[in-house]
Design an enzyme around this catalytic site. Structure first.
Site, short mmCIF file in Angstrom:
data_model
loop_
_atom_site.label_atom_id
_atom_site.label_comp_id
_atom_site.label_asym_id
_atom_site.label_seq_id
_atom_site.Cartn_x
_atom_site.Cartn_y
_atom_site.Cartn_z
CG ASP A 30 29.82 37.84 70.57
OD1 ASP A 30 28.61 37.57 70.67
OD2 ASP A 30 30.69 36.98 70.37
CD GLU A 220 25.28 33.50 75.78
OE1 GLU A 220 26.38 32.97 75.99
OE2 GLU A 220 24.61 33.30 74.75
#
Length: 662
Positions: A30, A220
């Site tokens: 991420d 997301e």
């Protein structure tokens, strides 16, 4: 409000050499990248193996690190900046420190992160602040009210207004107050949808608004940014069938708007699903030094477990209308390598179809990869290597190879100009290489036949039996010696002779120096002396930079084996007058035999180590005019060198003569 203080740990510099993944000693998923103070800072989540008691097949994250770079090739790990035990409002054992973000405003750095709260359900998003992008950070006592979800992203607009986006009941967004710690606007009561087989949940007070105009399907990890007059909302998106227990993988997709909170016009895909079926992707996009980049993740170092991921980078390109061209994943990554760096050539830019890439060690995956070129004609290309700093270079390359290995390093294409040519027969350990502890990998050296100018591409081409390659590097030779000019020189102040003519070394099969007995050496030196007139090796006239002529460096420079070699060396001494009762003082690594004007004057037998004046001849006479001093040096598994000078009757060095290149 009381706050909790924590600080960063010690720095470490990671040289990733511009290949993907960019972080090589830990999992870093991420990756949110930001430009602060003319550097790129990456704030990733940190996947770790699940400890006992935790779900073993799920994401597990306990802390955050931050990394920085000025060139996107060398990354500094500033250490841990926050752990789950240090969050006042969070569960200390939730292992849910998922994707974070960091922005700058009001003279401070604001670090946003999700975690499971001590009291309540789901996820909350907290804030920590610092005066520096790498910390130390001070954690707020409570999370942001009205933000229930994960994957926070904050956009600070040109007018200074800030907006936060997060994943939770879809993708939501809201404006932040000036303090960057609270939502600007009323919270709304939202009914939580009931899941199959689960009890009904009471309504929640949630801030912000649902982002409109996005496609159907699971979404997301929002990342919002501005380019020109366009706002971009980018996000991982599952475009496949998510019904009946299917587990399709995520793409990276995007939408555009003229407003920071939409409505959004969905445009399509930035990056397709991972070809290895890694379930997630998560990203950030930024401009740095005029080039736009996308940071994302993939499970490179954990191929059998896609919950442990590693950060990557690619260039990203915009069309004239502001839309984004699809980005394709590469192993090469971004950035220009200096040829002096250790370059992981196995992370190639392009290759012949038969080339494969695989982990060197499937247990210790951080040992990274190897590329296999299976047969003659196989090739791989590695782009953007800068040779500007190479003056007198030689190649070092780590390979797996069998007998009669032959391959070339070429410029730009498989038929390009040869930079280095490696030919090797693995008959013994007395070769121009060394093996690692496994006995498989060989570290080879070879001279550069051609030195490219500036930035170029490298091609490794298999010219014989198959090979596997790991890394290569070009090194500049220290100035051990230089070509002799036409002017005579004197011995140095200590009398050492620094000008010699050296013939290319002759390979000999010597597995151990214990055989260097007087009788063995006598036979070997006589044999080589008889062959000398017929030897076709090239001679080099060189001046040594030190008193010690490093023969093994000479062999290395001209691509000959440095172990198991026989060296012929000679020099011409021009005396202004006859010099009686002088002695030749010598040293050698390996055994040596010395002649003056054709007469044998000294032998150094046994397994010698180079020591000045290790041996001393009987009294000699240097005649007026030309004298020829010759030495033969032999060595097995050792690095050969030698030194010589003449001493007078009182033990003082003789210096009043000239040395010429013959």
């Amino acid at each position: 409000m009381r706050r909790f203080l924590f600080s960063a740990s010690l720095l470490s510099v990671l040289t990733a050499s511009a290949q993907n993944p960019i972080i090589r000693d830990q999992f870093a998923a991420d990756p949110t990248a930001r430009v602060f103070n003319n550097k790129v800072y990456v704030y990733p989540s940190h996947d770790i193996p699940a400890p006992e008691g935790q779900r073993q097949d799920w994401f597990c994250m306990a802390d955050y690190h931050v990394f920085s770079s000025e060139n996107l090739t060398e990354w500094t790990d500033h250490g841990m900046i926050l752990s789950q035990e240090q969050v006042p409002w969070g569960k200390a054992d939730a292992y849910s420190m998922w994707a974070p973000d960091c922005v700058y405003k009001n003279g401070k750095y604001y670090f946003y992160f999700p975690n499971a709260p001590k009291n309540g359900r789901g996820f909350a998003i907290g804030v920590a602040t610092s005066d520096k992008p790498e910390g130390p950070f001070t954690c707020e006592q409570e999370p942001i009210k009205g933000v229930t979800g994960i994957d926070p992203c904050v956009l600070v607009d040109d007018d200074g207004k800030a907006y936060i986006y997060w994943s939770g009941m879809g993708i939501r967004g809201a404006r932040l107050k000036e303090n960057m710690l609270e939502l600007d606007g009323e919270l709304q009561e939202v009914k939580i949808p009931q899941r199959d087989g689960m009890p009904a949940m009471p309504p929640m007070k949630v801030g912000g608004q649902q982002m409109e105009g996005l496609p159907e399907g699971f979404k997301e990890g929002p990342f919002a940014f501005k380019r020109g007059n366009w706002y971009y909302l980018t996000f991982p998106w599952v475009r496949g069938d998510n019904s009946h227990g299917a587990n399709p993988t995520e793409t990276l997709a995007y939408a555009m708007s003229k407003s920071p909170l939409g409505p959004w016009d969905f445009k399509g895909i930035i990056m397709a699903e991972h070809d290895n079926h890694c379930w997630t992707n998560h990203h950030s996009i930024l401009e740095y030094k005029g080039q736009w980049y996308i940071f994302y993740h993939r499970n490179d170092f954990s191929p059998s477990m896609d919950k442990r991921r590693s950060a990557r980078i690619e260039k990203i390109t915009f069309n004239s209308d502001g839309t984004i061209q699809e980005v394709f994943q590469t192993m090469r990554g971004v950035g220009i390598n200096k040829a002096l760096e250790k370059i992981e050539i196995d992370r190639y830019s392009d290759a012949s179809k038969d080339v494969t890439c695989q982990l060197i060690d499937t247990v210790n995956t951080f040992r990274s990869y190897e590329a296999t070129l299976p047969k003659k004609g196989s090739w791989l290309r590695y782009d953007d290597v800068d040779f500007s700093d190479i003056k007198d270079g030689y190649l070092v390359i780590n390979v797996k190879a069998n007998d009669n290995t032959q391959f070339t390093i070429r410029e730009n294409t498989p038929k390009g100009k040869v930079i280095a040519n490696i030919q090797m027969t693995v008959k013994s350990e007395n070769g121009p290489f060394r093996r690692d502890r496994s006995g498989q990998w060989l570290t080879l050296t070879a001279p550069l036949e051609y030195t490219p100018k500036g930035v170029t591409n490298l091609c490794v081409v298999c010219e014989g039996p198959g090979i596997s390659v790991d890394w290569l590097q070009v090194k500049n030779r220290p100035a051990y010696f230089s070509p002799a000019n036409g002017n005579p020189m004197q011995p140095d102040a200590d009398g050492f002779i620094r000008r010699w003519r050296l013939m290319e070394p002759i390979a000999v099969d010597v597995r151990s120096n214990i055989i260097f007995t007087y009788s063995w050496l006598r036979d070997k030196f006589s044999e080589e002396l008889a062959k000398l007139p017929r030897q076709k090796g090239k001679w080099y006239a060189l001046d040594s930079e030190t008193y010690n002529m490093k023969l093994f460096r000479f062999a290395e420079k001209y691509g000959k084996q440095t172990y198991g070699s026989f060296y012929w060396c000679e020099t011409v001494i021009d005396c202004p007058e006859e010099m009686r009762d002088v002695r030749l003082a010598c040293g050698s690594n390996g055994a040596s035999l010395w002649w003056l004007n054709g007469e044998e004057v000294l032998m150094l037998e046994g397994d010698r180590r180079m020591v000045e004046d290790d041996g001393m001849s009987p009294r000699l006479t240097l005649k007026k005019g030309r004298n020829t001093l010759r030495v033969a040096v032999i060595n097995g598994p050792g690095l050969a060198d030698m030194c010589a000078r003449f001493m007078d009757e009182k033990g003082h060095p003789v210096t009043n003569y000239l040395i010429k290149a013959q």
